[in-house]
Design a protein around this motif. Structure first.
Motif, PDB file in Angstrom:
ATOM      1  N   MET A  79      -2.535  17.850  -2.963  1.00  0.00           N
ATOM      2  CA  MET A  79      -1.797  16.714  -2.408  1.00  0.00           C
ATOM      3  C   MET A  79      -2.253  16.396  -0.989  1.00  0.00           C
ATOM      4  SD  MET A  79      -0.118  15.785  -4.923  1.00  0.00           S
ATOM      5  CE  MET A  79       0.720  14.444  -4.094  1.00  0.00           C
ATOM      6  N   ALA A  80      -2.703  17.410  -0.253  1.00  0.00           N
ATOM      7  CA  ALA A  80      -3.257  17.145   1.079  1.00  0.00           C
ATOM      8  C   ALA A  80      -4.540  16.333   0.958  1.00  0.00           C
ATOM      9  CB  ALA A  80      -3.527  18.466   1.797  1.00  0.00           C
ATOM     10  N   PHE A  81      -5.372  16.670  -0.036  1.00  0.00           N
ATOM     11  CA  PHE A  81      -6.583  15.886  -0.301  1.00  0.00           C
ATOM     12  C   PHE A  81      -6.218  14.445  -0.647  1.00  0.00           C
ATOM     13  CE2 PHE A  81      -9.290  14.071  -3.590  1.00  0.00           C
ATOM     14  CZ  PHE A  81     -10.537  14.097  -2.990  1.00  0.00           C
ATOM     15  N   PHE A  82      -5.228  14.294  -1.516  1.00  0.00           N
ATOM     16  CA  PHE A  82      -4.802  12.950  -1.899  1.00  0.00           C
ATOM     17  C   PHE A  82      -4.273  12.180  -0.697  1.00  0.00           C
ATOM     18  CE2 PHE A  82      -1.212  10.191  -2.862  1.00  0.00           C
ATOM     19  CZ  PHE A  82      -1.798   9.274  -3.706  1.00  0.00           C
ATOM     20  N   LEU A  83      -3.514  12.845   0.148  1.00  0.00           N
ATOM     21  CA  LEU A  83      -2.907  12.173   1.300  1.00  0.00           C
ATOM     22  C   LEU A  83      -3.973  11.627   2.240  1.00  0.00           C
ATOM     23  CD1 LEU A  83      -0.119  11.586   2.579  1.00  0.00           C
ATOM     24  CD2 LEU A  83      -0.390  13.694   3.875  1.00  0.00           C
ATOM     25  N   SER A 135       0.822  -1.206   0.000  1.00  0.00           N
ATOM     26  CA  SER A 135       0.000   0.000   0.000  1.00  0.00           C
ATOM     27  C   SER A 135       0.855   1.254   0.000  1.00  0.00           C
ATOM     28  CB  SER A 135      -0.924   0.003   1.218  1.00  0.00           C
ATOM     29  OG  SER A 135      -1.780  -1.129   1.201  1.00  0.00           O
ATOM     30  N   ALA A 136       1.968   1.222   0.747  1.00  0.00           N
ATOM     31  CA  ALA A 136       2.864   2.375   0.781  1.00  0.00           C
ATOM     32  C   ALA A 136       3.471   2.633  -0.592  1.00  0.00           C
ATOM     33  CB  ALA A 136       3.961   2.147   1.821  1.00  0.00           C
ATOM     34  N   LEU A 137       3.838   1.579  -1.305  1.00  0.00           N
ATOM     35  CA  LEU A 137       4.389   1.748  -2.656  1.00  0.00           C
ATOM     36  C   LEU A 137       3.330   2.300  -3.611  1.00  0.00           C
ATOM     37  CD1 LEU A 137       6.539  -1.511  -3.018  1.00  0.00           C
ATOM     38  CD2 LEU A 137       7.350   0.832  -2.637  1.00  0.00           C
ATOM     39  N   VAL A 138       2.103   1.821  -3.477  1.00  0.00           N
ATOM     40  CA  VAL A 138       1.019   2.329  -4.321  1.00  0.00           C
ATOM     41  C   VAL A 138       0.790   3.819  -4.061  1.00  0.00           C
ATOM     42  CG1 VAL A 138      -1.464   2.189  -4.763  1.00  0.00           C
ATOM     43  CG2 VAL A 138      -0.111   0.103  -4.558  1.00  0.00           C
ATOM     44  N   LEU A 139       0.759   4.207  -2.789  1.00  0.00           N
ATOM     45  CA  LEU A 139       0.571   5.619  -2.448  1.00  0.00           C
ATOM     46  C   LEU A 139       1.720   6.473  -2.962  1.00  0.00           C
ATOM     47  CD1 LEU A 139      -0.809   5.428   1.218  1.00  0.00           C
ATOM     48  CD2 LEU A 139      -2.035   6.161  -0.826  1.00  0.00           C
ATOM     49  N   LEU A 140       2.946   5.949  -2.884  1.00  0.00           N
ATOM     50  CA  LEU A 140       4.099   6.703  -3.362  1.00  0.00           C
ATOM     51  C   LEU A 140       4.004   6.957  -4.867  1.00  0.00           C
ATOM     52  CD1 LEU A 140       6.871   7.943  -2.713  1.00  0.00           C
ATOM     53  CD2 LEU A 140       7.884   5.701  -3.188  1.00  0.00           C
ATOM     54  N   GLY A 141       3.717   5.909  -5.631  1.00  0.00           N
ATOM     55  CA  GLY A 141       3.598   6.078  -7.074  1.00  0.00           C
ATOM     56  C   GLY A 141       2.433   6.969  -7.464  1.00  0.00           C
ATOM     57  N   ALA A 142       1.312   6.793  -6.778  1.00  0.00           N
ATOM     58  CA  ALA A 142       0.141   7.614  -7.089  1.00  0.00           C
ATOM     59  C   ALA A 142       0.371   9.074  -6.718  1.00  0.00           C
ATOM     60  CB  ALA A 142      -1.082   7.071  -6.352  1.00  0.00           C
ATOM     61  N   SER A 143       1.060   9.321  -5.608  1.00  0.00           N
ATOM     62  CA  SER A 143       1.339  10.709  -5.210  1.00  0.00           C
ATOM     63  C   SER A 143       2.237  11.406  -6.223  1.00  0.00           C
ATOM     64  CB  SER A 143       1.974  10.739  -3.819  1.00  0.00           C
ATOM     65  OG  SER A 143       3.271  10.149  -3.840  1.00  0.00           O
ATOM     66  N   PHE A 144       3.229  10.692  -6.740  1.00  0.00           N
ATOM     67  CA  PHE A 144       4.116  11.284  -7.756  1.00  0.00           C
ATOM     68  C   PHE A 144       3.324  11.637  -9.016  1.00  0.00           C
ATOM     69  CE2 PHE A 144       6.930  10.795 -11.450  1.00  0.00           C
ATOM     70  CZ  PHE A 144       7.889  11.772 -11.141  1.00  0.00           C
ATOM     71  N   LEU A 145       2.467  10.720  -9.448  1.00  0.00           N
ATOM     72  CA  LEU A 145       1.654  10.974 -10.638  1.00  0.00           C
ATOM     73  C   LEU A 145       0.702  12.143 -10.406  1.00  0.00           C
ATOM     74  CD1 LEU A 145       0.745  10.106 -13.464  1.00  0.00           C
ATOM     75  CD2 LEU A 145      -0.852   8.508 -12.380  1.00  0.00           C
ATOM     76  N   MET A 146       0.061  12.176  -9.245  1.00  0.00           N
ATOM     77  CA  MET A 146      -0.861  13.269  -8.936  1.00  0.00           C
ATOM     78  C   MET A 146      -0.138  14.608  -8.908  1.00  0.00           C
ATOM     79  SD  MET A 146      -3.942  14.314  -8.009  1.00  0.00           S
ATOM     80  CE  MET A 146      -4.900  12.997  -7.291  1.00  0.00           C
ATOM     81  N   TYR A 147       1.029  14.652  -8.308  1.00  0.00           N
ATOM     82  CA  TYR A 147       1.786  15.910  -8.212  1.00  0.00           C
ATOM     83  C   TYR A 147       2.141  16.429  -9.610  1.00  0.00           C
ATOM     84  CZ  TYR A 147       4.892  19.339  -6.081  1.00  0.00           C
ATOM     85  OH  TYR A 147       5.468  20.521  -5.676  1.00  0.00           O
ATOM     86  N   MET A 148       2.607  15.543 -10.456  1.00  0.00           N
ATOM     87  CA  MET A 148       2.994  15.966 -11.804  1.00  0.00           C
ATOM     88  C   MET A 148       1.791  16.435 -12.613  1.00  0.00           C
ATOM     89  SD  MET A 148       6.153  15.844 -11.815  1.00  0.00           S
ATOM     90  CE  MET A 148       7.300  15.316 -10.547  1.00  0.00           C
TER      91      MET A 148
END
Length: 506
Positions: free
Chosen positions: A476-480, A12-25
């Protein structure tokens, strides 16, 4: 099990990391954060653009900006949480705390109501397959599921808020309203209970007469403006709830469990009398939380003492009965404060915001204010989710009821309650658990629209404001918050699988 949980958390942590990078970009490339300043005629426009560019670090590379945000998030584990600042220089952490409290309160309540109501309706429609009740619930489920959220919200604002506020000023039913309401209840009840034509007519007539008499009495007592429930009401309703829970879990023949449930009801009412001065004169959220924990402990103790060979079922029954009793106690106090609340807020159901600005009521009146503010968006989200839960529960129950082990259970002479509750429902819960986890994530997305329609300052507003301004920090706060909540719900679903099916534990 521990190894499985740790592995799930890591994935789950890896999924959140990849998704956060995509969302930020995606966010930083969705527009120009300086657009409003470029179109400005202010004399210091260049200076303002330079300040914003420095604030958002527009001269740095996207990877550097993402790493800076990620470092601030990782600092939350060491007590140095930094979610950045908005385009106006406001700390996002403070905004997120307020928005998350509003949104998660709304979504959690809607999810719990949807699970209870949706699963119950799904079981009843499966048991009464192809009956009038089944067709009615099926039609309603498809209707609510297909309703556009914004349109349903508009209808609720018009009829459940504006028209209700107009009616509560008088608080009296018109005679034709009483007749229509009683007829609808009678029709629905006879469809649910079914039976022969004579039985249906008797059911419909009895329900019509009962509802009509009750509504006339409420008119005479001016109950809707000055309601009362009282200690007797708490005792009767909680006792009936205890009997119902006992009937569902063990059956009424198990007297020890039944006595445990009734004992819990009596002890709860006595405790209400003992703690009433504190609840009325010195209420606080800390006091309510402490009394709720005490309720759970005492209820479990009563179940363990009465249970005997059925101790496990007795504890479950007394815990549920204790929770229901505590909710009824709080409801009785709120009902007692309704008249004074109407004196402070003559139009109680609001259509905008999560709380009334500058509201000056006491503790219980403020609770009523928060409750009336949350009722419309909660009802909207619950209706949409109930449709999903009821349909999946019905489908899963029908599939389970046709299995060989259910037919074997019936052939062994087990009661229908035991067949439904112990054999069919437990196995039908496995696919339902999956839907609950996914539906929680879907509710978060639907809440964005709901919050906008009702002016609810939650995570949806934070997300929309950030996206419109091409400001990555609020988005990103919403995503987090929502991403972590969705991941946790899926983890809870995985743990529920293991509890429901011992084979999964291996």
């Amino acid at each position: 099990m521990l190894k499985f949980i740790l592995r799930r958390i890591g994935v789950s942590a890896l999924v959140l990391l990849g998704a956060s990078f995509l969302m930020y970009m995606l966010v930083i490339n969705s527009g120009d954060p300086l657009k409003d300043l470029r179109e400005s005629n202010a004399q210091n426009r260049e200076q303002l653009m330079a300040q914003r560019a420095e604030l958002l670090r527009l001269d740095d590379s996207p990877l550097e900006r993402y790493w800076d945000w990620l470092s601030g998030v990782l600092g939350c584990f060491t007590g140095n949480c930094d979610l950045g600042v908005t385009i106006n220089g406001v700390q996002v952490l403070g905004l997120t705390q307020q928005a998350a409290a509003s949104s998660l309160r709304l979504i959690t309540l809607a999810t719990l109501l949807a699970i209870v109501v949706g699963v119950a309706l799904g079981i009843l429609t499966a048991i009464r397959q192809y009956s009038g009740f089944d067709y009615t619930i099926t039609f309603s489920a498809f209707l609510f599921f297909s309703l556009p959220v914004f349109w349903a919200a508009t209808l609720l604002k018009e009829y459940a808020a504006i028209q209700y506020n107009n009616w509560i000023a008088v608080g009296q039913y018109a005679p034709w309203t009483i007749v229509i309401a009683a007829a609808v209840v009678g029709f629905v009840l006879q469809a649910v209970l079914g039976g022969s034509t004579r039985r249906r007519l008797v059911t419909a007539g009895s329900a019509f007469a009962f509802v009509a008499v009750v509504m006339f009495v409420f008119n005479a007592l001016n109950w809707w403006r000055e309601p009362t429930f009282g200690l007797a009401g708490v005792l009767v309703v909680s006792g009936a709830a205890g009997v119902l829970v006992t009937a569902l879990v063990t059956g009424l023949r198990n007297r020890r469990v039944l006595y445990a449930a009734l004992t819990t009801t009596v002890v709860g009412v006595v405790a209400y009398l003992a703690f009433a001065p504190l609840l009325v004169n010195q209420p606080s959220w800390l006091l309510l939380a402490g009394l709720f924990v005490l309720t759970l402990l005492v209820s479990a103790g009563i179940g363990a003492a009465w249970g005997g060979f059925s101790r496990r079922q007795a504890v479950l029954v007394t815990l549920v009965t204790g929770v229901i009793t505590s909710l009824l106690v709080v409801g009785d106090i709120l009902i007692a404060n309704w008249a004074s609340f109407l004196g402070l807020k003559s139009r109680p159901i609001s259509t905008i915001g999560s709380q009334t600005p500058n509201f000056t009521g006491d503790f219980w009146e403020r609770v009523l204010d928060m409750g009336t503010q949350i009722i419309l968006p909660t009802v909207l989200l619950t209706l949409v989710s109930v449709a999903t839960h009821s349909r999946y529960t019905r489908s899963s129950m029908l599939e389970t009821l046709n299995q060989d082990y259910v037919r074997t259970a019936r052939s062994k002479g087990l009661s229908e309650r035991e067949v439904i509750v112990k054999h069919a429902f437990r196995n039908a819960l496995i696919p339902i658990t999956t839907i609950v986890a996914f539906d929680f994530a879907a509710l978060i997305g639907g809440a964005v629209i709901t919050e906008q329609v009702f002016g609810w300052k939650g995570m949806g507003a934070l997300f929309q404001d950030g996206l419109n301004a091409v400001d990555p920090a609020p988005v990103m706060a919403f995503f987090l918050v929502t991403g972590v909540a969705a991941v946790l719900m899926n983890l809870v679903a995985d743990l529920a699988y293991a509890a429901l099916d011992p084979r999964i534990r291996r």
